[in-house]
Write a protein that holds these residues in place. Structure first.
Motif, PDB file in Angstrom:
ATOM      1  N   LYS A  77       0.898  -1.179   0.035  1.00  0.00           N
ATOM      2  CA  LYS A  77       0.041   0.042   0.041  1.00  0.00           C
ATOM      3  C   LYS A  77       0.830   1.237  -0.073  1.00  0.00           C
ATOM      4  O   LYS A  77       0.611   2.213  -0.724  1.00  0.00           O
ATOM      5  CB  LYS A  77      -0.964   0.126   1.335  1.00  0.00           C
ATOM      6  CG  LYS A  77      -1.812   1.102   1.246  1.00  0.00           C
ATOM      7  CD  LYS A  77      -2.812   1.196   2.273  1.00  0.00           C
ATOM      8  CE  LYS A  77      -3.784   2.083   2.429  1.00  0.00           C
ATOM      9  NZ  LYS A  77      -4.825   1.934   3.534  1.00  0.00           N
ATOM     10  N   ILE A  78       1.932   1.187   0.963  1.00  0.00           N
ATOM     11  CA  ILE A  78       2.890   2.487   0.923  1.00  0.00           C
ATOM     12  C   ILE A  78       3.500   2.545  -0.549  1.00  0.00           C
ATOM     13  O   ILE A  78       3.592   3.765  -1.135  1.00  0.00           O
ATOM     14  CB  ILE A  78       3.959   2.251   1.984  1.00  0.00           C
ATOM     15  CG1 ILE A  78       3.183   2.187   3.233  1.00  0.00           C
ATOM     16  CG2 ILE A  78       5.020   3.387   1.700  1.00  0.00           C
ATOM     17  CD1 ILE A  78       4.299   1.647   4.465  1.00  0.00           C
ATOM     18  N   TYR A  79       3.892   1.557  -1.188  1.00  0.00           N
ATOM     19  CA  TYR A  79       4.564   1.476  -2.496  1.00  0.00           C
ATOM     20  C   TYR A  79       3.513   2.176  -3.470  1.00  0.00           C
ATOM     21  O   TYR A  79       3.860   2.985  -4.180  1.00  0.00           O
ATOM     22  CB  TYR A  79       5.086   0.042  -2.910  1.00  0.00           C
ATOM     23  CG  TYR A  79       5.446   0.236  -4.357  1.00  0.00           C
ATOM     24  CD1 TYR A  79       6.432   0.499  -4.804  1.00  0.00           C
ATOM     25  CD2 TYR A  79       4.527  -0.411  -5.364  1.00  0.00           C
ATOM     26  CE1 TYR A  79       6.747   0.687  -6.225  1.00  0.00           C
ATOM     27  CE2 TYR A  79       4.733  -0.506  -6.464  1.00  0.00           C
ATOM     28  CZ  TYR A  79       5.781   0.006  -7.076  1.00  0.00           C
ATOM     29  OH  TYR A  79       6.330  -0.092  -8.319  1.00  0.00           O
ATOM     30  N   CYS A  80       2.337   1.631  -3.409  1.00  0.00           N
ATOM     31  CA  CYS A  80       1.154   2.167  -4.413  1.00  0.00           C
ATOM     32  C   CYS A  80       1.057   3.713  -4.080  1.00  0.00           C
ATOM     33  O   CYS A  80       0.942   4.518  -5.239  1.00  0.00           O
ATOM     34  CB  CYS A  80       0.108   1.328  -4.252  1.00  0.00           C
ATOM     35  SG  CYS A  80       0.078  -0.297  -4.858  1.00  0.00           S
ATOM     36  N   ARG A  81       0.998   4.060  -2.731  1.00  0.00           N
ATOM     37  CA  ARG A  81       0.911   5.669  -2.624  1.00  0.00           C
ATOM     38  C   ARG A  81       1.902   6.459  -3.103  1.00  0.00           C
ATOM     39  O   ARG A  81       1.670   7.587  -3.721  1.00  0.00           O
ATOM     40  CB  ARG A  81       0.582   5.953  -1.144  1.00  0.00           C
ATOM     41  CG  ARG A  81      -0.771   5.084  -0.534  1.00  0.00           C
ATOM     42  CD  ARG A  81      -1.973   5.553  -1.467  1.00  0.00           C
ATOM     43  NE  ARG A  81      -3.172   5.129  -1.043  1.00  0.00           N
ATOM     44  CZ  ARG A  81      -4.281   4.933  -1.442  1.00  0.00           C
ATOM     45  NH1 ARG A  81      -4.373   5.337  -3.055  1.00  0.00           N
ATOM     46  NH2 ARG A  81      -5.419   4.519  -1.220  1.00  0.00           N
ATOM     47  N   ILE A  82       3.122   5.928  -3.085  1.00  0.00           N
ATOM     48  CA  ILE A  82       4.427   6.739  -3.388  1.00  0.00           C
ATOM     49  C   ILE A  82       4.140   6.875  -4.755  1.00  0.00           C
ATOM     50  O   ILE A  82       4.480   7.938  -5.549  1.00  0.00           O
ATOM     51  CB  ILE A  82       5.666   6.200  -2.759  1.00  0.00           C
ATOM     52  CG1 ILE A  82       5.652   6.232  -1.246  1.00  0.00           C
ATOM     53  CG2 ILE A  82       6.800   6.761  -3.535  1.00  0.00           C
ATOM     54  CD1 ILE A  82       6.869   5.497  -0.703  1.00  0.00           C
ATOM     55  N   PHE A  83       4.093   5.623  -5.502  1.00  0.00           N
ATOM     56  CA  PHE A  83       4.129   5.700  -7.131  1.00  0.00           C
ATOM     57  C   PHE A  83       2.999   6.498  -7.399  1.00  0.00           C
ATOM     58  O   PHE A  83       3.386   7.362  -8.576  1.00  0.00           O
ATOM     59  CB  PHE A  83       3.593   4.116  -7.434  1.00  0.00           C
ATOM     60  CG  PHE A  83       3.630   4.092  -9.076  1.00  0.00           C
ATOM     61  CD1 PHE A  83       4.709   3.892  -9.552  1.00  0.00           C
ATOM     62  CD2 PHE A  83       2.329   4.099  -9.918  1.00  0.00           C
ATOM     63  CE1 PHE A  83       4.721   3.582 -10.966  1.00  0.00           C
ATOM     64  CE2 PHE A  83       2.475   4.158 -11.002  1.00  0.00           C
ATOM     65  CZ  PHE A  83       3.598   3.835 -11.732  1.00  0.00           C
ATOM     66  N   GLN A  84       1.653   6.623  -6.796  1.00  0.00           N
ATOM     67  CA  GLN A  84       0.600   7.399  -7.435  1.00  0.00           C
ATOM     68  C   GLN A  84       1.066   8.847  -7.170  1.00  0.00           C
ATOM     69  O   GLN A  84       0.905   9.830  -8.116  1.00  0.00           O
ATOM     70  CB  GLN A  84      -0.771   6.995  -6.751  1.00  0.00           C
ATOM     71  CG  GLN A  84      -1.302   5.865  -7.099  1.00  0.00           C
ATOM     72  CD  GLN A  84      -2.526   5.456  -6.032  1.00  0.00           C
ATOM     73  OE1 GLN A  84      -2.393   6.010  -4.831  1.00  0.00           O
ATOM     74  NE2 GLN A  84      -3.397   4.559  -6.739  1.00  0.00           N
ATOM     75  N   ASN A  85       1.520   9.403  -5.915  1.00  0.00           N
ATOM     76  CA  ASN A  85       2.176  10.715  -5.829  1.00  0.00           C
ATOM     77  C   ASN A  85       2.974  11.259  -6.718  1.00  0.00           C
ATOM     78  O   ASN A  85       3.111  12.295  -7.233  1.00  0.00           O
ATOM     79  CB  ASN A  85       2.417  10.782  -4.379  1.00  0.00           C
ATOM     80  CG  ASN A  85       1.230  10.762  -3.529  1.00  0.00           C
ATOM     81  OD1 ASN A  85       0.163  11.121  -3.648  1.00  0.00           O
ATOM     82  ND2 ASN A  85       1.460  10.315  -2.187  1.00  0.00           N
TER      83      ASN A  85
END
Length: 286
Positions: A6-14
């Protein structure tokens, strides 16, 4: 979801949101009639095209008007009409092989989102012949310009005529995945209301709601821009003003045209700002 994922996905999206302004997003050139396709082919010195569609569209004669114009201008064509509701890797390979054996020079995706997605994936396989479709899943895996790609939607819903995505089902594993690349954005989108006249009320309503969902998800997401919000609002307004009209009178050309415009604007909005959980769930169910 796993916390680290989840953290990886949020960083990628941002991070992706930060670079949106410099990414090579583009919009197809809009044509308002299939009769103009022959002129586009002539301008690009194309003498033979492949039309990718489905059996129903072909049998109903919806292609006929376009084909008559191609015949009139001595532009040859070959029709692949085996595309299924969720296009498969087998569809793509069959169409690609027919394209090559027929010495075609351009692609026309004619139909709903499935036919247009199939045409996009065929183009991807043509320019990356050594890379299987399964290896193109995800973002930016093509990196080469496709042959001239013209998309003609016969439903006002998917917005595939303007997006950078093609959704394919693996014929062996039944895994459904998206291929996303800027090169998949069609060169031309033909927003001609006449091919949509045969659409029954129920499908008209369902595809219209698909476009509305695109617009809403693109508007409320975390990666919106001023332009995508404006497109999403424009699409929503057009849908509310016209969906009842086309449901009650499928021969209303002006309302049909407005719904095509709405699907196009919603498609462009979500191709930049993404869709949300509604579509994520729909992919899993599909």
């Amino acid at each position: 979801m796993n916390t680290f994922k989840k953290i990886y996905c949020r960083i990628f999206q941002n991070c992706f949101k930060l670079v949106i302004p410099i990414l090579p997003y583009r919009t197809p050139e809009i044509l308002k009639s299939t009769s103009l396709i022959s002129h586009i082919c002539m301008d690009n010195h194309i003498s033979k095209v492949m039309v990718i569609t489905d059996f129903t569209v072909h049998q109903l004669g919806i292609l006929d008007r376009m084909c008559e114009h191609l015949d009139h201008h001595s532009i040859s064509y070959v029709i692949y009409d085996k595309t299924v509701a969720n296009p498969t890797s087998d569809n793509v390979e069959e169409a690609k092989n027919l394209y090559l054996s027929s010495n075609c020079q351009a692609l026309i995706g004619f139909g709903g989102g499935s036919s247009m997605d199939c045409a996009k994936a065929v183009g991807a396989r043509l320019v990356r012949p050594k890379k299987p479709l399964s290896k193109m899943e995800g973002i930016l895996k093509i990196w080469k310009k496709l042959p001239l790609l013209i998309c003609v939607p016969t439903t006002a819903g998917t917005g595939s005529e303007t997006t950078l995505a093609a959704v394919i089902v693996d014929s062996k594993t039944r895994h459904k995945y998206a291929i996303n690349d800027f090169n998949l954005i069609p060169d031309y989108a033909v927003l001609d209301p006449k091919p949509t006249l045969s659409l029954p009320p129920f499908i008209t309503a369902c595809t219209g709601m698909d476009a509305l969902t695109h617009a809403i998800e693109a508007y409320i997401g975390n990666s919106t821009t001023k332009k995508t919000r404006a497109y999403a609002l424009k699409a929503t307004k057009l849908i509310f003003e016209n969906i009842y009209k086309v449901y009650e009178d499928g021969n209303d050309l002006e309302a049909r045209s407005n719904m095509l415009d709405a699907a196009y604007y919603a498609g462009h909005a979500f191709t930049v700002s993404y869709v949300g959980y509604v579509h994520a769930i729909a992919h899993s169910l599909g």
